[in-house]
Design a protein around this motif. Structure first.
Motif, short mmCIF file in Angstrom:
data_model
loop_
_atom_site.label_atom_id
_atom_site.label_comp_id
_atom_site.label_asym_id
_atom_site.label_seq_id
_atom_site.Cartn_x
_atom_site.Cartn_y
_atom_site.Cartn_z
N ASP A 1 0.84 -1.20 0.00
CA ASP A 1 0.00 0.00 0.00
C ASP A 1 0.87 1.25 0.00
O ASP A 1 1.85 1.35 0.75
CB ASP A 1 -0.91 0.01 1.23
CG ASP A 1 -1.82 1.23 1.25
OD1 ASP A 1 -2.83 1.21 0.53
OD2 ASP A 1 -1.48 2.20 1.96
N SER B 1 -2.12 4.89 1.83
CA SER B 1 -3.55 5.20 1.78
C SER B 1 -4.01 5.90 3.06
O SER B 1 -3.54 5.59 4.16
CB SER B 1 -4.37 3.92 1.57
OG SER B 1 -4.15 3.38 0.29
N SER C 1 -8.38 2.27 3.58
CA SER C 1 -7.91 1.06 2.89
C SER C 1 -7.07 0.17 3.81
O SER C 1 -7.19 -1.06 3.77
CB SER C 1 -7.07 1.44 1.67
OG SER C 1 -7.85 2.02 0.66
N GLN C 2 -6.24 0.78 4.63
CA GLN C 2 -5.34 0.00 5.48
C GLN C 2 -6.09 -0.84 6.50
O GLN C 2 -5.67 -1.95 6.83
CB GLN C 2 -4.32 0.93 6.15
CG GLN C 2 -3.40 1.60 5.14
CD GLN C 2 -2.32 2.45 5.79
OE1 GLN C 2 -2.22 2.52 7.00
NE2 GLN C 2 -1.50 3.09 4.96
N ARG D 1 -5.78 -4.92 6.75
CA ARG D 1 -5.45 -5.64 7.99
C ARG D 1 -6.51 -6.68 8.30
O ARG D 1 -6.19 -7.79 8.76
CB ARG D 1 -5.32 -4.65 9.14
CG ARG D 1 -4.09 -3.74 9.04
CD ARG D 1 -3.90 -2.94 10.31
NE ARG D 1 -2.80 -2.00 10.18
CZ ARG D 1 -2.96 -0.72 9.82
NH1 ARG D 1 -4.18 -0.24 9.57
NH2 ARG D 1 -1.91 0.07 9.73
N PHE E 1 2.04 -7.31 4.64
CA PHE E 1 1.41 -6.01 4.42
C PHE E 1 2.52 -4.96 4.48
O PHE E 1 3.00 -4.60 5.54
CB PHE E 1 0.34 -5.74 5.48
CG PHE E 1 -0.35 -4.40 5.33
CD1 PHE E 1 -0.33 -3.71 4.13
CD2 PHE E 1 -1.03 -3.83 6.41
CE1 PHE E 1 -0.96 -2.47 3.99
CE2 PHE E 1 -1.65 -2.60 6.29
CZ PHE E 1 -1.63 -1.93 5.08
N GLN F 1 3.91 -1.19 3.75
CA GLN F 1 3.43 0.18 3.64
C GLN F 1 4.58 1.10 3.22
O GLN F 1 5.65 1.09 3.84
CB GLN F 1 2.84 0.65 4.96
CG GLN F 1 1.61 -0.14 5.38
CD GLN F 1 1.19 0.18 6.81
OE1 GLN F 1 1.71 -0.40 7.77
NE2 GLN F 1 0.28 1.12 6.95
#
Length: 309
Positions: free
Chosen positions: A41, A44, A48-49, A53, A60, A62
């Motif tokens: 990602d 965001s 969205s995060q 999750r 994941f 970031q």
């Protein structure tokens, strides 16, 4: 099926919560169950995060928006993947039905297939100029089957053993998927279209956004263009190119009862073609300056890739 090989779904997201929830739900509904999820990602801030999750991905990652480079992100996703098959999906590309994944994975079983890609259908609010593009690229009588080359990373997959040979060129900010699959075909591998794998995906770009995207794609195209730079010029690229595009747009709008959108299409096409000409010229100066116009550049550019992928 218990015999299905593990696949790694690599999803890229950035402020697309409006579609991401549906995309993640569609993944859970796939009849092909043997997969892991990797999400990258780009900072965001729209919720969205939280959705990501909740999906409990294996990874994941970031990053900040300014750190985003598509080639770097896709290479990173493949490094994280424990599978030999990487399936790429955009956050706003929603699988249609439970059979989106299997056709892609099945086609990748062939060791000579470097990449696969599925069909895309536009969203109901898609403007006519862009709906025409989807019809030409993915429609039942798609013109793209006759083109020299066509590929889309939006819903796609690649084999990791072939990717290890070179990966995506991180010099490119646009059209990295086109360049990678051209390289694969030049080296004897296949690129396979899977029409039974379907996602819903489209964008209504403004004229300035259309210019920017066309500029970036053409700049990247210049890195591997096999012809001469003079083949891109105002008459051929912008004027005649715009007229050719508009011929397709007029036929589409007439057939679909959307003639009122034709003036908008004309504006978009002019900006796209203007961006294509300017982008190619800048790309030629950036990637090819001082080189013989007939020199193939894929190999020289690949030498700049970091090793160890």
């Amino acid at each position: 099926m218990n015999s299905d090989p593990l696949v790694s779904i690599i999803l890229r997201s950035f402020n697309e919560a409006w579609a991401l929830g549906g995309t993640l739900a569609a993944l859970q509904e796939q009849e092909y169950k043997h997969w892991e999820l990797i999400v990258i990602d780009s900072g965001s801030s729209d919720g969205s995060q939280d959705l990501i999750r909740a999906a409990n991905p294996a990874h994941f990652i970031q990053i900040q928006p300014h750190e985003y480079n598509p080639s770097r992100v896709m290479n990173h996703g493949m490094r994280l993947a424990i599978s030999e098959f990487g399936i790429y999906l955009n956050a706003d590309a929603t699988p249609q039905g439970p059979n989106w994944l299997r056709p892609l994975v099945t086609a990748l079983q062939d060791p000579k297939t470097a990449a696969v890609f599925g069909r895309q259908i536009p969203r109901p609010d898609c403007q006519a100029v862009y709906a025409c593009d989807y019809d030409r690229c993915f429609g039942p009588n798609r013109e793209s089957a006759k083109w020299d080359h066509f590929f889309s990373m939006v819903s796609s997959g690649i084999r990791k053993d072939i990717w290890r040979q070179r990966g995506f060129l991180e010099k490119l900010q646009y059209a990295e998927d086109d360049e990678y699959t051209r390289w694969a075909k030049e080296n004897g591998y296949k690129v396979v279209y899977c029409p039974d794998s379907v996602v819903m995906h489209s964008h209504n770009y403004t004229p300035s956004q259309a210019y920017k995207r066309s500029f970036g794609d053409a700049k990247a195209l210049a890195a591997s263009w096999q012809g001469k730079s003079g083949e891109f010029n105002f008459l051929r690229t912008q004027l005649l190119g715009s007229l050719s595009d508009l011929r397709h747009d007029f036929r589409f709008c007439l057939r679909e009862g959307r003639l009122s959108e034709f003036p908008h299409a004309a504006r978009i096409r002019w900006e796209q073609r203007r961006g294509k000409l300017a982008g190619f010229r800048e790309g030629w100066a950036t990637y090819r300056h001082g080189k013989n116009e007939n020199t193939r550049t894929n190999q020289s550019l690949s030498a700049a890739l970091p090793r160890g992928i």
